[in-house]
Design an enzyme around this catalytic site. Structure first.
Site, PDB file in Angstrom:
ATOM      1  N   HIS A 115     -34.621   7.843   2.787  1.00 15.34           N
ATOM      2  CA  HIS A 115     -33.968   8.403   1.612  1.00 15.34           C
ATOM      3  C   HIS A 115     -32.503   8.607   1.952  1.00 15.34           C
ATOM      4  CE1 HIS A 115     -33.315  11.704  -1.418  1.00 15.34           C
ATOM      5  NE2 HIS A 115     -34.085  10.903  -2.126  1.00 15.34           N
ATOM      6  N   THR A 137     -35.464  17.179 -10.818  1.00 18.34           N
ATOM      7  CA  THR A 137     -35.011  17.901  -9.632  1.00 18.34           C
ATOM      8  C   THR A 137     -35.221  19.409  -9.722  1.00 18.34           C
ATOM      9  OG1 THR A 137     -33.356  16.182  -9.455  1.00 18.34           O
ATOM     10  CG2 THR A 137     -32.959  18.177  -8.160  1.00 18.34           C
ATOM     11  N   HIS A 139     -40.437  11.462  -9.802  1.00 20.08           N
ATOM     12  CA  HIS A 139     -40.400  12.542  -8.806  1.00 20.08           C
ATOM     13  C   HIS A 139     -40.314  13.868  -9.554  1.00 20.08           C
ATOM     14  CE1 HIS A 139     -38.843  14.129  -4.817  1.00 20.08           C
ATOM     15  NE2 HIS A 139     -38.284  15.021  -5.623  1.00 20.08           N
ATOM     16  N   ARG A 149     -39.803  13.786   4.036  1.00 24.19           N
ATOM     17  CA  ARG A 149     -38.429  13.863   3.518  1.00 24.19           C
ATOM     18  C   ARG A 149     -38.310  15.113   2.639  1.00 24.19           C
ATOM     19  NH1 ARG A 149     -35.551  14.713  -1.021  1.00 24.19           N
ATOM     20  NH2 ARG A 149     -36.811  13.265  -2.241  1.00 24.19           N
ATOM     21  N   GLU A 150     -38.831  15.039   1.404  1.00 24.55           N
ATOM     22  CA  GLU A 150     -38.826  16.234   0.549  1.00 24.55           C
ATOM     23  C   GLU A 150     -39.519  17.389   1.277  1.00 24.55           C
ATOM     24  OE1 GLU A 150     -37.877  16.482  -3.100  1.00 24.55           O
ATOM     25  OE2 GLU A 150     -38.050  18.575  -2.544  1.00 24.55           O
ATOM     26  N   HIS A 181     -74.038  29.200 -14.591  1.00 23.18           N
ATOM     27  CA  HIS A 181     -73.434  28.024 -13.949  1.00 23.18           C
ATOM     28  C   HIS A 181     -74.324  27.514 -12.818  1.00 23.18           C
ATOM     29  CE1 HIS A 181     -69.047  28.355 -15.351  1.00 23.18           C
ATOM     30  NE2 HIS A 181     -69.734  29.241 -16.044  1.00 23.18           N
ATOM     31  N   ARG A 194     -34.375   1.110  -3.914  1.00 24.79           N
ATOM     32  CA  ARG A 194     -34.662   1.906  -5.112  1.00 24.79           C
ATOM     33  C   ARG A 194     -33.420   2.706  -5.453  1.00 24.79           C
ATOM     34  NH1 ARG A 194     -36.511   7.911  -5.236  1.00 24.79           N
ATOM     35  NH2 ARG A 194     -34.376   7.895  -4.482  1.00 24.79           N
ATOM     36  N   SER A 207     -32.099   5.908  -7.771  1.00 20.61           N
ATOM     37  CA  SER A 207     -32.608   7.024  -8.557  1.00 20.61           C
ATOM     38  C   SER A 207     -31.498   7.997  -8.920  1.00 20.61           C
ATOM     39  CB  SER A 207     -33.680   7.745  -7.731  1.00 20.61           C
ATOM     40  OG  SER A 207     -34.085   8.932  -8.361  1.00 20.61           O
TER      41      SER A 207
END
Ligand code: HCA
Ligand code: CU
Length: 383
Positions: free
Chosen positions: A72, A166, A193, A12-13, A290, A132, A134
């Protein structure tokens, strides 16, 4: 931080990422890989976005995955109706609440948002689906308005409320405060988110967990709008340092590299060199100091055990910062321990440094060649 669910939003995103365009087969492959990895939820693009988006959503639901599938949607009854018929387990409803979005995006007052949310939520509940609710741009929204909206939807009986950074403006302290405040106001679960515009997406997700969030949105490799959101691998690396058994027990971490490779190929990008866990440099130890310590005990310079993630460490030895302990480890690995003593290792180290000073970094083959030349010289001297 050791009891939360991952809502992966790569489908989706992630579809909003600059170079993403997933065909049906790719979406199905990504959904299966996410399910095998063990994410709790898979969020997909709104079925109202296009006819293909709708039928792809149905195809993903038909896979019968263990992970729940969420669509969504905008806070709109038409979108809810279309999405509710696809076979998803739940709907993730979102609407902008900041002054900027209310003015320049949808133009609605908070009272109108409340009415619309009520209608959409009650419809989704009547269809027996998880819901949900949001708010977009939560961190630039009026706190009092926001909390009264959440209190209202909590009373309606939503499964979760979500807060979204956002624009990627929030810092971990603000996140902690907002989630804490919300925790005291709603009794339902809390999803978060975070966009990564200013580099806080993982830290913010972690702060949210510390403050009582129950669900975290991620994308594979952190893809999404602009420079993306909290990356799945990076979030798990962060939580691993605090709750190793939880993370290793719940997720198939050894599949992370393959999952990322699948998504990188689908969107036409390379996995960055400094990617969490799977970057090409993520487990390369270089300086002599290291290297020596890591060869004795990797925990000296590693907070993540690469084996848990199915990747391997490298001790880089062909450079001028190298040390004789690292060279000796290579000598042992080549089975030459009995013919090259400590003094020999130190001599080889001197030669490697000298060569690297004029030629730059030497590959492992070159270092091996120098080791073998040393052994030959020594054998000739003995004859
Ligand atoms: C969007 C915006 C969103 C929504 C997040 C959420 C954001 O692209 O619709 O539903 O919680 O970042 O605000 O991704
Ligand atoms: Cu987003």
């Amino acid at each position: 931080v050791s009891n939360f669910a991952i809502i992966d939003s790569t489908l989706r995103e992630g579809e909003q990422f600059a170079t993403a365009h997933f065909d049906t087969q790719t979406k199905l492959a990504i959904a299966r890989a996410l399910d095998d990895f063990g994410v709790d939820y898979i969020e997909v693009t709104s079925p109202a976005a296009s006819e293909q988006s709708r039928s792809d959503c149905e195809a993903i639901c038909r896979l019968g995955l263990r992970a729940k599938v969420l669509a969504h949607i905008r806070c709109h009854i038409d979108d809810a109706r279309i999405a509710a018929d696809t076979g998803v387990d739940g709907l993730s409803v979102v609407i902008g609440t900041s002054h900027l979005l209310r003015t320049y995006s949808h133009g609605k007052s908070m009272a109108a948002i409340l009415d619309q949310a009520t209608q959409v939520i009650q419809y989704i509940q009547s269809r027996g689906l998880e819901v949900r609710f949001s708010s977009e741009d939560s961190f630039r929204s009026d706190l009092v308005d926001l909390m009264s909206l959440y209190r209202h939807v909590d009373r309606l009986g939503v499964n979760r409320v979500g807060i979204a950074d956002t624009v990627g403006c929030a810092d971990p302290r603000q996140v902690y405060d907002l989630v804490r405040t919300l925790r005291g106001i709603v009794s339902c679960d809390i999803e978060t988110h975070f966009h990564d515009d200013t580099g806080c997406a993982i830290a913010n997700a972690y702060a949210a967990l510390e403050a009582g969030a129950t669900h975290i949105d991620t994308c594979v490799l952190g893809i999404g709008e602009r420079n993306g959101i909290t990356p799945l691998g990076g979030l798990l690396a962060r939580v691993y340092t605090a709750a190793r058994d939880y993370v290793t027990g719940k997720y198939q971490l050894r599949q992370l590299g393959a999952l990322e490779a699948l998504v990188a190929k689908a969107v036409g990008i390379q996995v960055p060199f400094n990617n969490y866990v799977t970057g090409s440099a993520s487990f390369v130890h270089k300086a002599g100091i290291h290297s020596k310590a890591v060869l004795n005990n990797p925990a000296t310079y590693e907070v993540l055990n690469p084996e848990d993630f199915g990747v391997t460490r490298t001790v880089a030895i062909g450079h001028r910062l190298t040390g004789w302990n690292a060279i000796k480890a290579r000598v042992d690995m080549l089975g030459l321990a009995s013919v090259v003593d400590e003094a020999g290792c130190k001599e080889i180290t001197r030669v490697v440094k000298e060569r690297a000073d004029c030629e730059g970094t030497l590959g492992l083959e070159k270092v091996d060649e120098l080791i073998r030349e040393f052994v030959e010289r020594q054998q000739q001297q003995r004859v």
